[in-house]
Structures are given as C-alpha cells and as structure tokens.
Scaffold this active site. Structure first.
Site, PDB file in Angstrom:
ATOM      1  N   SER A   6      -6.174   3.404   4.448  1.00  0.00           N
ATOM      2  CA  SER A   6      -5.532   2.639   3.369  1.00  0.00           C
ATOM      3  C   SER A   6      -6.559   1.923   2.503  1.00  0.00           C
ATOM      4  CB  SER A   6      -4.527   1.631   3.932  1.00  0.00           C
ATOM      5  OG  SER A   6      -3.600   1.250   2.939  1.00  0.00           O
ATOM      6  N   LYS A  62       0.074   3.720  -2.668  1.00  0.00           N
ATOM      7  CA  LYS A  62      -0.901   4.802  -2.554  1.00  0.00           C
ATOM      8  C   LYS A  62      -0.249   6.172  -2.369  1.00  0.00           C
ATOM      9  CE  LYS A  62      -4.614   1.819  -0.762  1.00  0.00           C
ATOM     10  NZ  LYS A  62      -3.990   0.554  -0.348  1.00  0.00           N
ATOM     11  N   SER A  86       0.799  -1.230   0.000  1.00  0.00           N
ATOM     12  CA  SER A  86       0.000   0.000   0.000  1.00  0.00           C
ATOM     13  C   SER A  86       0.829   1.276   0.000  1.00  0.00           C
ATOM     14  CB  SER A  86      -0.960   0.017   1.197  1.00  0.00           C
ATOM     15  OG  SER A  86      -2.069  -0.801   0.938  1.00  0.00           O
TER      16      SER A  86
END
Length: 344
Positions: free
Chosen positions: A122, A62, A59
C-alpha cells in the site's frame, strides 16, 4: 442472418415467493458503517447497507490508481519492466507515517515493482511514482482517474489524489469501490494475482500484505485494505470457491470498521453468508441460441439470438426450481443486425 447475435436478457423470477425469499434473507450483523456483497458470477448485489453513502476511501483509492496503470500498460504507454525515476515528491510520502515501499530519489524502479509496492505494501510513494511515470504529473493522473470514474458511471466518486490521503472532496462509496474492483478482476486478469501476494520485499525490507484473509481463507485471493483516521479500517475482499455447480466469485466491501481484525472478520462473515445462503444458477451457456425471432427485410426470415457469455442468476438456496426466464425484445427486428448488438 443465421449467425448468433448478442441478446441482453431480461431475467425474471417466475414465482413471487422466490423474490420474496431473497428479500427476507437477513444478512449477518456487520459492524461497518457501510458494506456491500456482490456475486460477480451473476453481477447481483446480495446484501448492502448504505452502499451509496459518501465515505473516505483511504487506500482503497489505489484500486483506481492501479486500474489506470493497468490500462496504460495494456495500451503500451508504459511496460511492466520499464524503469521509472523516483521524484522527491514520491520520496516525501514517507513523512507523516504513511505506508511506503521505501523507494528513494537515487533509484530507478520498474513499473512491476512499483505495482507490487502499491498493491501489497500500500505504498503511497509507489503510487506517486506510477502516477508521474504514466501521466507526467500526479495532477494529470488524477484527471485520468476521474475520467475513468465517469466512464464507469460512478456517480458518487471523486478523486483528489492517487494515494487515498484524507482530503476535502475525495470520496467514494461501497458500491462504486465494488465496481472498480470488479472491473480490475474482469478486465485485467493478468494483473489480478498481484492482489494475492502475501508479502513483498524491496530495498531489503519485507512487508506483509495487510489483508489478513489471505492467510485465513484459501479461497480469498485479493484485494485491498485501507485505513485513515477519518475512514476507519476498510477492506475490499474477493473470494472464489469451487462449488458443485461450478466456480463462483464473491466480492465484499466493508467501510469504516474499528480495527484490522474487525475489517477481516466482518468481510469473512459476509463472504461465508453469501456462499451458504445463495446458489448461482446457470440459465444459458455462452453462444447458445436461446430464441430465433422473425427478422424483417433480411436475407433470412429469422435470427438466432443468445449471449456471448454464460448467463447466471443468484437465488436463495432451494429456489432454483422456481426460476423461469422470459425474453423481452426491445423492438421488432429489422435487418441489418450486427453480431454483438443488444436486441432484447
């Protein structure tokens, strides 16, 4: 020709002992497959292990998803209060146990809330909704991500999706992720406070930020966690501390640790070491006339040269008095010269 021009400074350490001391400073033992510690004040890497080794970014992907959205807001392609539809594709991200902010197809959600859902919680679903809202499709958004990666000079990063789900060819490195994070902090300060939010409530569900350092170290104000089975537990952490010689920001990246606790403790270890072992020395103030070399074919015989931003160098504690600077011109200066032009 008396106006101040930008000068790219070649900062050299005057004593070999000073550079040798930095090379001999041993960082703490860090239980991560790869890591990097960056002093953002001077843009110097203080410690690293395998910073260019390709890794699953999970993640931490991101960070780039957010960077592209921030740019779209800056360019007025979307606005923070704009309501975006939630597609079935975004809703489907909840399958398989992925992190989500729990948006549903019946909803229209503001860009601002989606950013919070992506950054704090997230949320994979928020990432997809933002990608579709900005670029029309996830695939089109991924193209924008890779275009930005190329523009930043990230030679070891390729994005295949907007969430960080494990996928062949979806890779980055500790150095490249540090670059993306640093660009967010420097270029989008108005959005950076989102990374310090400890929790976010949406659809009657409150979820905490998984960055444990936000609750442990008051100087830590970001940035992003990541986990997949392939990537292990990852964390980009940023801290700013007020020191006798001014504010100083450090950024750490740890990849592939063994647990949430490990990624937090190893990041904290790096940050503390960076502050304790090094000092950031300001060499020149912003817009200070540093040198006034001769100029040919101009209305004036000389030009005042300096830097539009303060110039810092990070050195091991106790070595500040050993620093000397040397201005190295690229070539003889010939008019016309433009403000902001790099000439040395």
């Amino acid at each position: 020709m008396k106006r101040l021009l930008s000068l790219c400074l070649a900062v050299t350490v005057g004593l070999a002992a000073a550079t040798g001391a930095q090379a001999q400073l041993q960082p703490p033992e860090v239980a991560a497959r790869s890591y990097l510690l960056l002093d953002m004040t001077s843009n110097q890497v203080l410690a690293a292990r395998e910073p260019d080794a390709p890794a699953d970014p999970a993640s931490l992907t991101k960070l780039m998803t957010a960077y592209v959205v921030f740019g779209a807001i800056r360019d007025k392609k979307v606005s923070r209060d704009q309501l975006l539809p939630v597609s079935v594709r975004a809703w489907d991200e909840r399958k398989g146990g992925a992190s989500v902010m729990f948006i549903e197809p019946r909803m229209r959600v503001s860009v601002d809330d989606l950013l919070k859902g992506m950054i704090v919680q997230s949320g994979n679903d928020a990432s997809v909704a933002l990608a579709e809202g900005v670029a029309g499709s996830v695939e089109g958004f991924v193209e924008l991500m890779n275009r930005e990666a190329q523009r930043m000079g990230l030679k070891n990063t390729t994005f295949k999706n907007v969430t960080g789900i494990t996928e062949p060819g979806h890779v980055s490195t500790a150095r490249d992720l540090a670059t993306i994070a640093a660009r967010i902090i420097a270029e989008f300060p108005e959005f950076y406070p989102l990374y310090s939010m400890r929790e976010f409530r949406f659809n009657n569900i409150t979820q905490p930020n998984r960055n444990l350092l936000l609750r442990r170290d008051p100087s830590v104000d970001g940035m992003k966690t990541g986990y997949t089975e392939a990537a292990g537990y990852c964390l980009v952490a940023s801290a700013q501390r007020e020191l006798p010689n001014g504010k100083r920001r450090l950024l750490s990246v740890v990849l592939n640790t063994t647990s949430m606790e490990a990624r937090a403790s190893e990041s904290q270890k790096l940050l503390n070491w960076g502050y304790q072992a090094f000092d950031a020395l300001k060499l020149f103030e912003a817009n200070q006339a540093i040198v006034s070399p001769q100029v040919w074919k101009g209305t004036s015989s000389e030009a005042k040269l300096g830097s539009p931003t303060p110039v810092y160098v990070t050195v091991p504690k106790g070595d500040a008095e050993k620093i000397k600077t040397q201005i190295e011109p690229v070539d003889a200066l010939v008019a016309p010269l433009a403000k902001g032009q790099a000439v040395g």
